[in-house]
Design an enzyme around this catalytic site. Structure first.
Site, PDB file in Angstrom:
ATOM      1  N   CYS A  58       0.717  -1.123  -0.119  1.00 43.26           N
ATOM      2  CA  CYS A  58      -0.101  -0.043  -0.040  1.00 43.26           C
ATOM      3  C   CYS A  58       0.880   1.440  -0.265  1.00 43.26           C
ATOM      4  O   CYS A  58       2.239   1.300   0.526  1.00 43.26           O
ATOM      5  CB  CYS A  58      -0.933  -0.068   1.069  1.00 43.26           C
ATOM      6  SG  CYS A  58      -2.058  -1.159   1.382  1.00 43.26           S
ATOM      7  N   GLU A  60       0.815   3.965   1.933  1.00 42.61           N
ATOM      8  CA  GLU A  60       0.901   4.166   3.196  1.00 42.61           C
ATOM      9  C   GLU A  60       2.507   3.679   3.647  1.00 42.61           C
ATOM     10  O   GLU A  60       3.235   4.119   4.268  1.00 42.61           O
ATOM     11  CB  GLU A  60      -0.008   4.015   4.236  1.00 42.61           C
ATOM     12  CG  GLU A  60      -1.327   4.597   3.940  1.00 42.61           C
ATOM     13  CD  GLU A  60      -2.157   3.737   3.229  1.00 42.61           C
ATOM     14  OE1 GLU A  60      -1.971   3.224   2.231  1.00 42.61           O
ATOM     15  OE2 GLU A  60      -3.619   3.877   3.592  1.00 42.61           O
ATOM     16  N   CYS A  94      -1.863  -1.840   7.165  1.00 40.43           N
ATOM     17  CA  CYS A  94      -1.158  -0.112   7.297  1.00 40.43           C
ATOM     18  C   CYS A  94      -1.245   0.117   8.690  1.00 40.43           C
ATOM     19  O   CYS A  94      -0.517   0.994   9.127  1.00 40.43           O
ATOM     20  CB  CYS A  94      -1.592   0.479   6.201  1.00 40.43           C
ATOM     21  SG  CYS A  94      -0.946   0.145   4.525  1.00 40.43           S
TER      22      CYS A  94
END
Ligand code: THU
Length: 142
Positions: A58, A60, A94
């Protein structure tokens, strides 16, 4: 320090720019992130997918791994932008990584109408597993 929505317009804009670099040929869901350090630096990230889908990472986590591997370890906020009409919250993985490595930072979401919503990491992941758990094990007798 208490940040206001307007303070995060620039950070969200950096996330919007980072989204342009997303590699998402499988989901077609493009995400950009921009992580703000306490000393004012910004590290961006985008999602990077993989033909072996589970290896996708991801936006993030790309941002925070870039920051830490560049020597920054103190963070204030992370902004995330996608093409979702509403706000895009972080996935569970995350939440764990951000709360462990960045602590109780502001998680800033911007929707397609450029409206901003701010949520604290501890609200996204209450009662999180962190290094304090690892360092307080009881030494039991055999
Ligand atoms: N994704 C992110 O990059 N961040 C989020 O907060 C949600 C999901 C990515 C992972 C994958 O490439 C795509 O979005 C669809 O799940």
């Amino acid at each position: 320090m208490e940040f206001m929505k307007k303070d995060y317009q620039g950070l969200a804009e950096a996330a919007r720019q980072a989204k342009l670099l997303a590699y998402a040929p499988f989901s077609k869901f493009r995400v950009g992130a921009a992580l703000l350090t306490k000393d004012g630096k910004i590290f961006t990230g985008c999602n990077i997918e993989n033909s072996s889908y589970g290896l996708t990472i991801c936006a993030e986590r790309v941002a925070i791994f870039k920051a830490i591997s560049s020597g920054s370890t103190q963070f204030a906020a992370i902004a995330v932008v996608s093409d979702d009409r509403g706000y895009t919250p972080p996935c569970g993985a995350c939440r764990q990584v951000l709360s462990d490595l960045a602590g109780n930072i502001d998680f800033v979401m911007m929707d397609a109408r450029k409206r901003i919503k701010i949520i604290k990491l501890t609200s996204l992941l209450p009662f999180a597993f962190t290094k304090k758990n690892l360092f307080r094990t009881l030494k039991l007798k055999k």
